[in-house]
Write a protein that holds these residues in place. Structure first.
Motif, PDB file in Angstrom:
ATOM      1  N   LEU A   1     -19.180   4.726  -8.948  1.00  0.00           N
ATOM      2  CA  LEU A   1     -18.386   5.179  -7.830  1.00  0.00           C
ATOM      3  C   LEU A   1     -19.430   5.218  -6.359  1.00  0.00           C
ATOM      4  O   LEU A   1     -19.020   4.924  -5.460  1.00  0.00           O
ATOM      5  N   ALA A   2     -20.501   5.492  -6.777  1.00  0.00           N
ATOM      6  CA  ALA A   2     -21.392   5.322  -5.597  1.00  0.00           C
ATOM      7  C   ALA A   2     -21.606   3.982  -4.983  1.00  0.00           C
ATOM      8  O   ALA A   2     -21.697   3.733  -3.725  1.00  0.00           O
ATOM      9  N   THR A   3     -21.713   2.996  -5.869  1.00  0.00           N
ATOM     10  CA  THR A   3     -21.935   1.632  -5.600  1.00  0.00           C
ATOM     11  C   THR A   3     -20.565   1.147  -4.932  1.00  0.00           C
ATOM     12  O   THR A   3     -20.665   0.526  -3.913  1.00  0.00           O
ATOM     13  N   VAL A   4     -19.462   1.526  -5.278  1.00  0.00           N
ATOM     14  CA  VAL A   4     -18.057   1.249  -4.520  1.00  0.00           C
ATOM     15  C   VAL A   4     -18.242   1.859  -3.332  1.00  0.00           C
ATOM     16  O   VAL A   4     -17.728   1.124  -2.233  1.00  0.00           O
ATOM     17  N   ALA A   5     -18.589   3.111  -3.175  1.00  0.00           N
ATOM     18  CA  ALA A   5     -18.805   3.776  -1.749  1.00  0.00           C
ATOM     19  C   ALA A   5     -19.525   2.590  -0.898  1.00  0.00           C
ATOM     20  O   ALA A   5     -19.019   2.515   0.249  1.00  0.00           O
TER      21      ALA A   5
ATOM     22  N   GLU B   1     -11.673   6.217   9.813  1.00  0.00           N
ATOM     23  CA  GLU B   1     -10.913   4.997   9.846  1.00  0.00           C
ATOM     24  C   GLU B   1     -11.345   4.417   8.261  1.00  0.00           C
ATOM     25  O   GLU B   1     -10.491   3.234   8.236  1.00  0.00           O
ATOM     26  N   LEU B   2     -12.271   4.483   7.914  1.00  0.00           N
ATOM     27  CA  LEU B   2     -12.643   3.885   6.422  1.00  0.00           C
ATOM     28  C   LEU B   2     -11.886   4.555   5.350  1.00  0.00           C
ATOM     29  O   LEU B   2     -11.870   4.087   4.171  1.00  0.00           O
ATOM     30  N   TYR B   3     -11.360   5.881   5.543  1.00  0.00           N
ATOM     31  CA  TYR B   3     -10.896   6.742   4.613  1.00  0.00           C
ATOM     32  C   TYR B   3     -10.301   5.875   3.685  1.00  0.00           C
ATOM     33  O   TYR B   3     -10.270   5.949   2.407  1.00  0.00           O
ATOM     34  N   ASP B   4      -8.868   5.367   4.256  1.00  0.00           N
ATOM     35  CA  ASP B   4      -7.720   5.200   3.432  1.00  0.00           C
ATOM     36  C   ASP B   4      -8.322   4.005   2.474  1.00  0.00           C
ATOM     37  O   ASP B   4      -7.964   3.834   1.345  1.00  0.00           O
ATOM     38  N   SER B   5      -8.962   3.073   3.144  1.00  0.00           N
ATOM     39  CA  SER B   5      -9.391   1.612   2.586  1.00  0.00           C
ATOM     40  C   SER B   5     -10.293   2.131   1.356  1.00  0.00           C
ATOM     41  O   SER B   5     -10.363   1.309   0.176  1.00  0.00           O
ATOM     42  N   PHE B   6     -11.287   3.166   1.544  1.00  0.00           N
ATOM     43  CA  PHE B   6     -11.983   3.434   0.528  1.00  0.00           C
ATOM     44  C   PHE B   6     -11.349   4.253  -0.955  1.00  0.00           C
ATOM     45  O   PHE B   6     -11.756   3.829  -1.821  1.00  0.00           O
ATOM     46  N   ILE B   7     -10.585   4.957  -0.303  1.00  0.00           N
ATOM     47  CA  ILE B   7      -9.993   5.623  -1.680  1.00  0.00           C
ATOM     48  C   ILE B   7      -9.176   4.661  -2.447  1.00  0.00           C
ATOM     49  O   ILE B   7      -9.232   4.738  -3.607  1.00  0.00           O
ATOM     50  N   ALA B   8      -8.391   3.973  -1.609  1.00  0.00           N
ATOM     51  CA  ALA B   8      -7.791   2.769  -2.268  1.00  0.00           C
ATOM     52  C   ALA B   8      -8.433   1.861  -3.216  1.00  0.00           C
ATOM     53  O   ALA B   8      -8.260   1.561  -4.545  1.00  0.00           O
ATOM     54  N   LYS B   9      -9.492   1.381  -2.708  1.00  0.00           N
ATOM     55  CA  LYS B   9     -10.535   0.397  -3.301  1.00  0.00           C
ATOM     56  C   LYS B   9     -11.312   1.239  -4.446  1.00  0.00           C
ATOM     57  O   LYS B   9     -11.411   0.676  -5.795  1.00  0.00           O
ATOM     58  N   ALA B  10     -11.725   2.361  -4.394  1.00  0.00           N
ATOM     59  CA  ALA B  10     -12.325   3.282  -5.286  1.00  0.00           C
ATOM     60  C   ALA B  10     -11.102   3.593  -6.666  1.00  0.00           C
ATOM     61  O   ALA B  10     -11.434   3.525  -7.788  1.00  0.00           O
ATOM     62  N   LYS B  11      -9.908   3.900  -6.128  1.00  0.00           N
ATOM     63  CA  LYS B  11      -8.991   4.087  -7.136  1.00  0.00           C
ATOM     64  C   LYS B  11      -8.879   2.929  -8.110  1.00  0.00           C
ATOM     65  O   LYS B  11      -8.730   2.857  -9.368  1.00  0.00           O
ATOM     66  N   LYS B  12      -8.582   1.599  -7.536  1.00  0.00           N
ATOM     67  CA  LYS B  12      -8.278   0.526  -7.856  1.00  0.00           C
ATOM     68  C   LYS B  12      -9.315  -0.026  -8.811  1.00  0.00           C
ATOM     69  O   LYS B  12      -9.120  -0.259 -10.146  1.00  0.00           O
ATOM     70  N   GLU B  13     -10.714   0.096  -8.278  1.00  0.00           N
ATOM     71  CA  GLU B  13     -11.440  -0.452  -9.159  1.00  0.00           C
ATOM     72  C   GLU B  13     -11.901   0.235 -10.348  1.00  0.00           C
ATOM     73  O   GLU B  13     -12.265  -0.154 -11.318  1.00  0.00           O
ATOM     74  N   PHE B  14     -12.216   1.583 -10.222  1.00  0.00           N
ATOM     75  CA  PHE B  14     -12.323   2.611 -11.120  1.00  0.00           C
ATOM     76  C   PHE B  14     -11.256   2.482 -12.242  1.00  0.00           C
ATOM     77  O   PHE B  14     -11.677   2.587 -13.504  1.00  0.00           O
TER      78      PHE B  14
END
Ligand code: GLA
Length: 383
Positions: free
Chosen positions: A317-321, A347-360
Motif C-alpha cells: 500500500l505504501a508503494t502504491v501510494a 486533486e490526486l485523492y480519487d485516482s489514488f483510491i481507485a488505483k489502491a483498491k484495484k491493485e490491492f
C-alpha cells in the motif's frame, strides 16, 4: 450520534432502566511511531469514531456487561480474584482495578457498549474502550482522579490485565483529543500542546489492509525490550539519556559494539523517528506538507526494514501510494497489520483510491477499506 439509539435500546432491554452514556474516540497518529515508550514525542489526534458506552450503578458488588457487537455477556466482581472469563471484559475489569489502586472505589454497575472504530486497524479501539470506562466511572462515582492519571489507568490496564506493555499515546489521545487539532505530546513527561491541523489542499485518509492486527502475543513487547537494552547501554555512557529517543546518532553509534545488531536496528529506527518527527513538526508550522509526507515515507520504511513491524500488504500500500504521487504514506500504529495513513493532495485523492483498491484487490483478493480522517474531541459525556 451514531449508535446512540442502539446503545440506549440495548441497555433498556437488558437492564430495564436507563443509565448515562459516554463516548471515547480512537486515534490517528500523523508521525512518531513506537516513540512513546522510548521517551520521545508523538503527534496523534482523536478521530470521530470510537466507543459508546452506557452504564449505571446497580447497588451490588457485581459488574454486568454486555458487548453489543460481540453479542456476549459477562458478569464479574470488583476484586482482583474476580477476573472475568471473557477476553473483552478484561478491559473493563482492568480499568475498575486500576482505578481502585488509585483510591477510586467504584461499586457494581450494569453496562453495554458498542464501537465504530475498526478493530485491529491500528486505530486503538482498545484504548477507546479503556478510556471510556475510566472517564465514565471517574465521573459517575465522583472519584476526582485527574485526566492524566485516567490516561495511566488505561495504559496500566493494558500492562497488567491485557499483556501489552504499550506506551501512553493511545489513551492520551482518547482522553485529551481536541477537534481540528493534533496533540504534540512529550511522552517522557506527559507535557503536551495542541497543534492546529488544517492541511489546506490535502486530505488525510486511512487505507485498511484488513490484515489482522493484534498486539497481544505479538512481538510488540519484544521491540520495547530491545530498545530498553540499548537505552541501558546509552545511559551508562550518557547519564542524561534515559530512553533511546533522547539520544542522537553519534551517541547511538558509540554503543553499537555493546548491543546486538537486531537491538541496534530497533534503536536506530527510534532515533531516526524522533528526528523525523521534529522535522515534520517544523514543516507543519510552515504548512509544508510535502516535507511532512517525506518524513512519513521515512517512517514507513524504517518500521518495515529496521523495526520490522510492517507486513507485505502494508508495504504494498505504501508503494502504491508513492507511485500514485501521494505526498506521504506509512503504516500507522503498533504494526503487524492494520492501516496506512496517507496525506494526499485533493486533486490526486480519487485516482489514488481507485488505483489502491484495484491493485490491492488484484494481488490480495479484497479491496482495502477507506476511512477519511476527521479529527474530533476526546472522551466526554453524551447523556
Ligand atoms: C500501539 C501502542 C502505543 C504505541 C503505538 C506505536 O498503538 O498502544 O502505545 O506504542 O503502538 O506507536
Amino acid at each position: 450520534m451514531k449508535n446512540l439509539e442502539i446503545v440506549r435500546s440495548t441497555f433498556k432491554e437488558k437492564f430495564e432502566t436507563e443509565g448515562s452514556v459516554y463516548f471515547s474516540p480512537g486515534r490517528i497518529n500523523l508521525i512518531g511511531e513506537h516513540t512513546d515508550y522510548n521517551g520521545g514525542f508523538v503527534l496523534p489526534g482523536a478521530v470521530d469514531k470510537g466507543m459508546l458506552i452506557e452504564l449505571k450503578p446497580n447497588g451490588t458488588d457485581k459488574i454486568r456487561a454486555y458487548a453489543i457487537d460481540l453479542k456476549d455477556y459477562s458478569e464479574f466482581g470488583l476484586n482482583e480474584e474476580d477476573k472475568p472469563a471473557e477476553g473483552w471484559a478484561k478491559y473493563i475489569f482492568g480499568v475498575v482495578r486500576e482505578l481502585a489502586k488509585r483510591g477510586g472505589k467504584t461499586g457494581g454497575f450494569d453496562t453495554v457498549f458498542t464501537g465504530d472504530v475498526p478493530l485491529g486497524a491500528g486505530m486503538s479501539s482498545s484504548a477507546a474502550l479503556e478510556s471510556a470506562y475510566a472517564y465514565a466511572l471517574n465521573d459517575i462515582y465522583s472519584l476526582g482522579i485527574d485526566k492524566k492519571e485516567l490516561v495511566k489507568v488505561g495504559q496500566m490496564t493494558e500492562h497488567n490485565y491485557v499483556g501489552v506493555n504499550c506506551g501512553i499515546m493511545d489513551q492520551f489521545a482518547s482522553i485529551f483529543g481536541k477537534e481540528g487539532h493534533l496533540i504534540k505530546l512529550d511522552c517522557s513527561n506527559m507535557e503536551f500542546e495542541y497543534v492546529p491541523f488544517n492541511p489546506k489542499g490535502y486530505k488525510v485518509v486511512l487505507l485498511d489492509s484488513v490484515v489482522k492486527h493484534a498486539l497481544v502475543g505479538s512481538p510488540y513487547n519484544e521491540r520495547r525490550l530491545s530498545c530498553e537494552r540499548v537505552a541501558k547501554e546509552l545511559n551508562k555512557k550518557y547519564p542524561e539519556v534515559e530512553f533511546v529517543c533522547q539520544a542522537n546518532f553519534d551517541q547511538l553509534n558509540s554503543v553499537k559494539d555493546l548491543v546486538n545488531q537486531e537491538d541496534f536496528n530497533r534503536a536506530e529506527y527510534a532515533v531516526g523517528e524522533a528526528e523525523r518527527l521534529r522535522n515534520a513538526c517544523e514543516a507543519m508550522t510552515k504548512g509544508d506538507f510535502e516535507t511532512v509526507g517525506k518524513m512519513m515515507y521515512g517512517t514507513h520504511w524504517g518500521m518495515s526494514k529496521l523495526y520490522e513491524v510492517s507486513c507485505e500488504e502494508l508495504d504494498f500500500l505504501a508503494t502504491v501510494a508513492e507511485e500514485a504521487g501521494v505526498s506521504g504514506s506509512r503504516i500507522m500504529g503498533g504494526g503487524f497489520g492494520g492501516c496506512t495513513i496517507n496525506v494526499v493532495k485533493e486533486e490526486l485523492y480519487d485516482s489514488f483510491i481507485a488505483k489502491a483498491k484495484k491493485e490491492f484487490a488484484e494481488k490480495y483478493g479484497h479491496e482495502p477499506k477507506v476511512y477519511d480522517v476527521v479529527i474530533g474531541d476526546g472522551s466526554r459525556k453524551i447523556i
